[in-house]
Scaffold this motif. Structure first.
Motif, PDB file in Angstrom:
ATOM      1  N   ASP A  13     -10.692   2.538  -4.768  1.00 34.88           N
ATOM      2  CA  ASP A  13     -10.021   1.233  -4.746  1.00 34.88           C
ATOM      3  C   ASP A  13     -10.918   0.159  -4.137  1.00 34.88           C
ATOM      4  OD1 ASP A  13      -9.446   2.990  -2.514  1.00 34.88           O
ATOM      5  OD2 ASP A  13      -8.130   1.435  -1.732  1.00 34.88           O
ATOM      6  N   ASP A  14     -11.829   0.542  -3.237  1.00 38.77           N
ATOM      7  CA  ASP A  14     -12.812  -0.432  -2.728  1.00 38.77           C
ATOM      8  C   ASP A  14     -13.689  -0.934  -3.874  1.00 38.77           C
ATOM      9  OD1 ASP A  14     -12.908   0.103   0.527  1.00 38.77           O
ATOM     10  OD2 ASP A  14     -12.490   1.920  -0.605  1.00 38.77           O
ATOM     11  N   ASN A  38     -14.088   6.522   3.896  1.00 34.47           N
ATOM     12  CA  ASN A  38     -13.778   7.489   2.839  1.00 34.47           C
ATOM     13  C   ASN A  38     -14.843   8.564   2.733  1.00 34.47           C
ATOM     14  OD1 ASN A  38     -11.329   6.394   1.941  1.00 34.47           O
ATOM     15  ND2 ASN A  38     -12.410   4.846   0.735  1.00 34.47           N
ATOM     16  N   THR A 123     -11.677  -3.406   4.259  1.00 31.87           N
ATOM     17  CA  THR A 123     -10.892  -2.454   3.472  1.00 31.87           C
ATOM     18  C   THR A 123     -11.274  -1.005   3.781  1.00 31.87           C
ATOM     19  OG1 THR A 123     -12.403  -2.482   1.585  1.00 31.87           O
ATOM     20  CG2 THR A 123     -10.658  -4.141   1.593  1.00 31.87           C
ATOM     21  N   ASN A 157      -0.166   7.751   5.353  1.00 33.48           N
ATOM     22  CA  ASN A 157      -0.735   8.587   4.297  1.00 33.48           C
ATOM     23  C   ASN A 157      -1.712   9.646   4.832  1.00 33.48           C
ATOM     24  OD1 ASN A 157      -2.928   6.954   4.874  1.00 33.48           O
ATOM     25  ND2 ASN A 157      -3.299   6.302   2.764  1.00 33.48           N
ATOM     26  N   GLU A 163      -1.695   5.277   8.684  1.00 34.79           N
ATOM     27  CA  GLU A 163      -2.487   5.008   7.480  1.00 34.79           C
ATOM     28  C   GLU A 163      -3.954   5.302   7.817  1.00 34.79           C
ATOM     29  OE1 GLU A 163      -5.355   3.033   5.246  1.00 34.79           O
ATOM     30  OE2 GLU A 163      -4.785   2.272   7.225  1.00 34.79           O
ATOM     31  N   ASN A 165      -7.133   4.040   7.291  1.00 33.95           N
ATOM     32  CA  ASN A 165      -8.126   3.116   7.873  1.00 33.95           C
ATOM     33  C   ASN A 165      -7.889   2.896   9.366  1.00 33.95           C
ATOM     34  OD1 ASN A 165      -9.244   2.866   5.361  1.00 33.95           O
ATOM     35  ND2 ASN A 165      -8.436   0.818   4.949  1.00 33.95           N
ATOM     36  N   TYR A 226      -3.763  11.723  -6.730  1.00 30.58           N
ATOM     37  CA  TYR A 226      -2.465  11.204  -6.255  1.00 30.58           C
ATOM     38  C   TYR A 226      -1.305  11.959  -6.879  1.00 30.58           C
ATOM     39  CZ  TYR A 226      -3.421   7.458  -3.025  1.00 30.58           C
ATOM     40  OH  TYR A 226      -3.757   6.758  -1.889  1.00 30.58           O
ATOM     41  N   ASP A 239      -7.092  -1.521  -1.980  1.00 28.06           N
ATOM     42  CA  ASP A 239      -7.985  -2.540  -1.419  1.00 28.06           C
ATOM     43  C   ASP A 239      -8.060  -3.821  -2.248  1.00 28.06           C
ATOM     44  OD1 ASP A 239      -8.452  -0.713   0.559  1.00 28.06           O
ATOM     45  OD2 ASP A 239     -10.358  -0.011  -0.270  1.00 28.06           O
TER      46      ASP A 239
HETATM   47  C1  PIR Z   1      -6.838   6.039   0.308  1.00 29.40           C
HETATM   48  C2  PIR Z   1      -7.769   5.935   1.350  1.00 29.40           C
HETATM   49  C3  PIR Z   1      -7.836   6.963   2.274  1.00 29.40           C
HETATM   50  C4  PIR Z   1      -6.971   8.055   2.196  1.00 29.40           C
HETATM   51  C5  PIR Z   1      -6.033   8.131   1.173  1.00 29.40           C
HETATM   52  N1  PIR Z   1      -5.154   9.159   1.107  1.00 29.40           N
HETATM   53  C6  PIR Z   1      -5.989   7.114   0.219  1.00 29.40           C
HETATM   54  C7  PIR Z   1      -8.622   4.706   1.583  1.00 29.40           C
HETATM   55  C8  PIR Z   1      -8.563   3.552   0.597  1.00 29.40           C
HETATM   56  O1  PIR Z   1      -9.865   3.148   0.219  1.00 29.40           O
HETATM   57  C9  PIR Z   1      -7.855   2.412   1.340  1.00 29.40           C
HETATM   58  O2  PIR Z   1      -8.770   1.463   1.883  1.00 29.40           O
HETATM   59  C10 PIR Z   1      -7.183   3.062   2.494  1.00 29.40           C
HETATM   60  N2  PIR Z   1      -8.143   4.116   2.843  1.00 29.40           N
HETATM   61  C11 PIR Z   1      -5.780   3.554   2.217  1.00 29.40           C
HETATM   62  O3  PIR Z   1      -5.320   4.376   3.214  1.00 29.40           O
END
Ligand code: PIR
Ligand code: CA
Length: 322
Positions: A13-14, A38, A123, A157, A163, A165, A226, A239
């Motif tokens: 996503d970055d 990541n 991000t 997550n 989360e 980050n 996912y 991101d």
């Molecule tokens: C996405 C990320 C890390 C772990 C998971 N499970 C999913 C990364 C993504 O790049 C985003 O910046 C952020 N970290 C979301 O948690």
């Protein structure tokens, strides 16, 4: 026209955030800085350079922190794979790194532009941003805004509450949320609405060409991760949401809140504790007068998905026709 520095850890996503920033004419991408997250700093820096080289994105890329401020490093290879960008075939990076460390690149860039003109977009883990504040505190009042991907107020997550980050470098995150600047928190509550649905994938396929293929290959890999790990029907494009808001603030709604990062909890380490200004009965801290609330973080709430999808398609079309 918004000037931005994208501080990232590509990451699927970055990479799309890079393409969105480079492919939108209202964004002036001053540079890309990298941070371990990541994957290791070597891998995410290689990925940033390779994406820029492959698609003619001529901006400085500066390599940043290789580990968090306090705690040991962890990577998300279980999401982004061994390379950090598994799936597509990227030619080797032919572009050269900027000679400065990311922290110095951020400081130099912010201090050499007019006050309140440069936006920071972290991000990945916020290590570089926290280090930059420590090294040159004057960036705090000089920066225009900070739009972070990180945190959550409903679910995490990486643990039930946290989360990734924020969890990877919670001390850095706390420093960024506490600094007296304009912060927007784009957390999972928002980014889990930003799904690369089959409708969006079809529109990207219709763009055609190598960039379109690259993005579809990214989504194929991360989409299956996912799906198998979390039963998502489509992968979130976390991101890119931060860049989307700098292109058009109406892409999501925000609510004012006081955001704290849990640094010590047994079950909640790295969780963002989000105290909404309009939450009934939550204005006064129970107990300690020392815990002053400060409702100044903009927390992203509801995404206008069609605007977001249009931005992605428009940027990929622009880059493809360029
Ligand atoms: C996405 C990320 C890390 C772990 C998971 N499970 C999913 C990364 C993504 O790049 C985003 O910046 C952020 N970290 C979301 O948690
Ligand atoms: Ca990221």
């Amino acid at each position: 026209m918004e000037k931005i520095i994208l501080d990232c850890d590509p990451g699927h996503d970055d990479a799309i955030a890079i393409l969105l920033a480079a492919g939108n004419p209202t964004i002036d991408l001053l540079g890309i800085t990298t941070v371990a997250g990541n994957q290791t700093i070597e891998k995410v820096t290689r990925n940033a350079l390779a994406v820029c080289a492959a698609y003619g994105i001529e901006v400085p890329v500066a390599r940043g922190a290789e580990r968090p401020l306090v705690i040991p490093q962890m990577v998300a290879d279980f999401v982004h794979g061994e390379t950090g960008l598994d799936g597509p075939d990227l030619p080797p990076a032919t572009f050269e790194l900027d000679r400065r460390h990311a922290v110095d690149f951020i400081i130099d860039t912010v201090m050499s532009h007019e006050p309140k003109t440069v936006n920071l977009v972290p991000t990945g883990p916020f290590t570089n941003i926290a280090l930059a504040i420590r090294k040159e505190p004057r960036i705090v009042e000089r920066v225009k805004s900070v739009t972070v991907m990180g945190g959550a107020h409903t679910r995490g997550n990486i643990t039930p509450g946290a989360e990734f980050n924020i969890y990877v470098d919670p001390e850095a995150a706390e420093a960024v949320f506490r600094a007296d600047w304009d912060v927007t928190m784009v957390g999972l509550d928002l980014t889990h609405q930003a799904l690369a649905t089959s409708e969006l994938q079809d529109r990207v396929r219709a763009v055609g060409g190598p960039i379109s293929k690259f993005v579809l290959d990214l989504w194929a890999f991360i989409g299956s991760t996912y799906e198998s790990n979390w039963e998502f029907a489509a992968p979130p494009v976390h991101d890119a949401c931060c860049v989307a808001a700098l292109i058009d603030p109406a892409v999501f709604t925000v609510a004012k809140a006081d955001v704290r990062v849990e640094l010590h909890g047994e079950w909640t380490k790295g969780m963002t504790v989000v105290n909404f200004q309009d939450a009934p009965g939550m204005h006064h801290d129970a107990g300690s007068a020392a815990k002053q609330t400060d409702f100044r973080t903009n927390v992203a709430m509801t995404l206008e998905w069609p605007r977001f999808a249009d931005q992605i398609v428009d940027a990929l079309t622009y880059l493809t026709e360029k």
